[in-house]
Design an enzyme around this catalytic site. Structure first.
Site, PDB file in Angstrom:
ATOM      1  N   TYR A   1      -9.278   2.926  -4.774  1.00 28.18           N
ATOM      2  CA  TYR A   1      -8.394   3.899  -5.258  1.00 28.18           C
ATOM      3  C   TYR A   1      -8.403   4.440  -6.792  1.00 28.18           C
ATOM      4  CZ  TYR A   1      -6.940   2.345  -0.633  1.00 28.18           C
ATOM      5  OH  TYR A   1      -6.962   1.953   0.778  1.00 28.18           O
TER       6      TYR A   1
ATOM      7  N   ASP B   1     -15.095  -1.900   9.133  1.00 29.59           N
ATOM      8  CA  ASP B   1     -15.927  -2.185   8.027  1.00 29.59           C
ATOM      9  C   ASP B   1     -16.731  -2.935   8.487  1.00 29.59           C
ATOM     10  OD1 ASP B   1     -14.154  -0.354   6.438  1.00 29.59           O
ATOM     11  OD2 ASP B   1     -12.944  -2.049   5.469  1.00 29.59           O
TER      12      ASP B   1
ATOM     13  N   SER C   1      -6.221  -2.905   2.025  1.00 28.25           N
ATOM     14  CA  SER C   1      -6.600  -2.260   0.797  1.00 28.25           C
ATOM     15  C   SER C   1      -7.215  -3.292  -0.356  1.00 28.25           C
ATOM     16  CB  SER C   1      -5.277  -1.359   0.180  1.00 28.25           C
ATOM     17  OG  SER C   1      -5.224  -0.215   0.909  1.00 28.25           O
TER      18      SER C   1
ATOM     19  N   GLU D   1     -13.640  -5.917   8.833  1.00 30.02           N
ATOM     20  CA  GLU D   1     -12.285  -5.543   9.388  1.00 30.02           C
ATOM     21  C   GLU D   1     -12.177  -4.352  10.100  1.00 30.02           C
ATOM     22  OE1 GLU D   1      -9.433  -4.704   6.250  1.00 30.02           O
ATOM     23  OE2 GLU D   1     -11.074  -5.756   5.157  1.00 30.02           O
TER      24      GLU D   1
ATOM     25  N   GLU E   1       0.812  -1.422   0.103  1.00 29.48           N
ATOM     26  CA  GLU E   1       0.026  -0.099   0.070  1.00 29.48           C
ATOM     27  C   GLU E   1       1.004   1.291   0.163  1.00 29.48           C
ATOM     28  OE1 GLU E   1      -3.596  -0.304   2.804  1.00 29.48           O
ATOM     29  OE2 GLU E   1      -2.472  -2.120   3.392  1.00 29.48           O
TER      30      GLU E   1
ATOM     31  N   GLY F   1      -6.958   5.311   5.317  1.00 30.66           N
ATOM     32  CA  GLY F   1      -6.589   6.388   4.088  1.00 30.66           C
ATOM     33  C   GLY F   1      -6.908   7.682   4.423  1.00 30.66           C
TER      34      GLY F   1
ATOM     35  N   ARG G   1     -11.275   2.809  11.407  1.00 31.62           N
ATOM     36  CA  ARG G   1     -12.328   2.663  10.600  1.00 31.62           C
ATOM     37  C   ARG G   1     -12.682   1.339  10.869  1.00 31.62           C
ATOM     38  NH1 ARG G   1     -10.815   3.099   5.454  1.00 31.62           N
ATOM     39  NH2 ARG G   1     -11.773   1.117   4.948  1.00 31.62           N
TER      40      ARG G   1
ATOM     41  N   ASN H   1      -9.441  -1.063  10.285  1.00 33.01           N
ATOM     42  CA  ASN H   1      -8.523  -0.468   9.671  1.00 33.01           C
ATOM     43  C   ASN H   1      -7.876   0.749  10.696  1.00 33.01           C
ATOM     44  OD1 ASN H   1      -8.699  -1.244   6.685  1.00 33.01           O
ATOM     45  ND2 ASN H   1     -10.783  -0.789   7.409  1.00 33.01           N
TER      46      ASN H   1
END
Length: 307
Positions: free
Chosen positions: A217, A258, A151, A271, A19, A277, A256, A273
Site C-alpha cells: 500500500y 493468492d 493486508s 489465502e 484495514e 482492495g 481474489r 480475499n
C-alpha cells in the site's frame, strides 16, 4: 421491481478494522465510479452510521468494500441478511471461512488442493512452542502470520530459530491463533475471480523481501506483471486452481485468490480475499483491465453480481 440505477445503494467503507484506511480509499474509488455511471450511491461508514437502519433509511442494496474484521468476516454479511438487503461479495459462511487462514487451508487441504505445510500456535499452546522441532518439520526460514488479519498485518519472515518466539508473540498481538508456515521461495501470484470467470493471473515482485503491508500500500516500486509471464499451460493451471479454491470455500460474486510457487515451480494456495482492495495499488482492477473492463465497468459488474 426497480432498475438497478433507480435503487439507492450504500457503499460500506471504513469500519473499525486494522484495514480501515485502505477501506476508505477503496470506498472512495468505488463511490466515485458508481456516481460517474449514474448510480444513486452514498458512502456509509459503520463506525458512525448504524448499518441496521439502512433499509429504514431507504437503501435497496449494499456495495460492501469493508476490509478485515467486522466487514469481511461474515459479521456484516449476517447483519445484512437479517435486514434483507442484498450485498456484494460472498455470503456469511464463505466470508467467515476465508477470513480465517487456518480454517481456509484446512478446507483446501480436505479438498485435495495444494497448500504450504504449517504449524498452528494459539495463546493457550504458546508454552509448548518448540522452535527446534518446528525448524526440523518446516525448515528455515518460515513465515509467521496471524490467522485472522488481512493486508499482511502482523507478518514476519523468520530466518533463524532464535527469532521464532518473538515473531509469534508479535503475531499474537493481532489474533489468538498464529500460523507458522514453510517458506515458499518461488514466485508470488494472485488470481481474481469475477462471477464464474478466473481473470488473468498477476505476478507480484515486492519492493520488500516479501509482499507486506508497506509493499502493498505504501511503496510505488513493487512491480506487478499482467500477463504474469506464465506459459499458456501454467496460466491455465493457476486459473483452474484459483477457481477450485473459490468453489471449495463456497465463494460468490468476486474474490481474489493468492498463490505462491515453491522452488520447484509448484503452486501453493496462500489465502482468499473476499473483499479485495480497490485502490490505486489494487490488483483486481489491473487484471480485469486485461480482459477489457475499465475500473467503472468492473465496479458495475460487481454490483450486478449482488445477492
Amino acid at each position: 421491481m426497480k432498475a438497478l440505477k433507480e435503487e439507492k445503494i450504500a457503499v460500506l467503507m471504513g469500519g473499525s478494522s486494522a484495514e480501515r484506511e485502505i477501506s476508505l480509499q477503496s470506498g472512495a474509488a468505488v463511490l466515485n465510479a458508481l456516481k460517474s455511471q449514474g448510480f444513486n450511491a452514498e458512502g456509509i461508514d459503520p463506525q458512525n452510521y448504524p448499518v441496521a437502519t439502512l433499509k429504514e433509511a431507504g437503501f435497496d442494496r449494499v456495495f460492501n468494500i469493508l476490509h478485515g474484521r467486522g466487514g469481511e468476516d461474515g459479521t456484516m454479511q449476517g447483519l445484512l441478511e437479517q435486514i434483507h438487503l442484498p450485498y456484494t461479495g460472498c455470503g456469511v459462511l464463505a466470508s467467515a471461512l476465508s477470513m480465517d487462514k487456518m480454517r481456509t487451508k484446512m478446507m483446501w487441504h480436505a479438498y485435495g488442493l495444494p497448500v504450504a505445510k504449517m504449524v498452528v500456535i494459539t495463546r493457550n499452546t504458546l508454552n509448548n512452542l518448540d522452535p527446534v522441532a518446528i525448524e526440523k518439520e518446516l525448515g528455515m526460514p518460515v513465515m509467521v502470520k496471524p490467522s485472522l488479519e488481512g493486508s499482511s498485518v502482523g507478518l514476519t519472515k523468520v530466518k533463524n530459530v532464535e527469532d521464532l518466539k518473538s515473531a509469534v508473540l508479535h503475531a499474537l498481538e493481532f489474533d489468538e491463533t498464529v500460523l507458522i508456515e514453510e517458506w515458499l521461495d518461488g514466485e508470488e501470484f494472485t488470481v481474481p475471480i469475477l462471477g464464474e470467470e478466473a481473470l488473468p493471473a498477476i505476478k507480484i515482485v515486492p519492493a520488500n523481501e516479501f509482499y507486506d503491508y508497506e509493499a502493498k500500500y505504501l511503496l510505488d516500486n513493487t512491480q506487478y506483471f499482467c500477463p504474469a509471464g506464465l506459459s499458456d499451460e501454467k496460466e491455465q493451471e493457476i486459473r483452474q486452481l484459483a477457481k477450485a479454491a473459490f468453489n471449495a470455500l463456497g465463494c460468490r460474486g468476486w474474490t481474489r485468490i493468492d498463490i505462491m510457487s515453491n522452488a520447484k515451480g509448484e503452486f501453493r494456495l496462500v489465502e482468499a480475499n473476499t473483499c479485495p482492495g480497490m485502490t490505486s495499488h489494487s490488483l483486481f482492477p489491473k487484471s480485469a483491465a486485461q480482459v477489457g473492463y475499465s475500473f467503472e465497468q468492473l465496479v458495475v459488474k460487481i454490483l450486478e453480481l449482488t445477492r
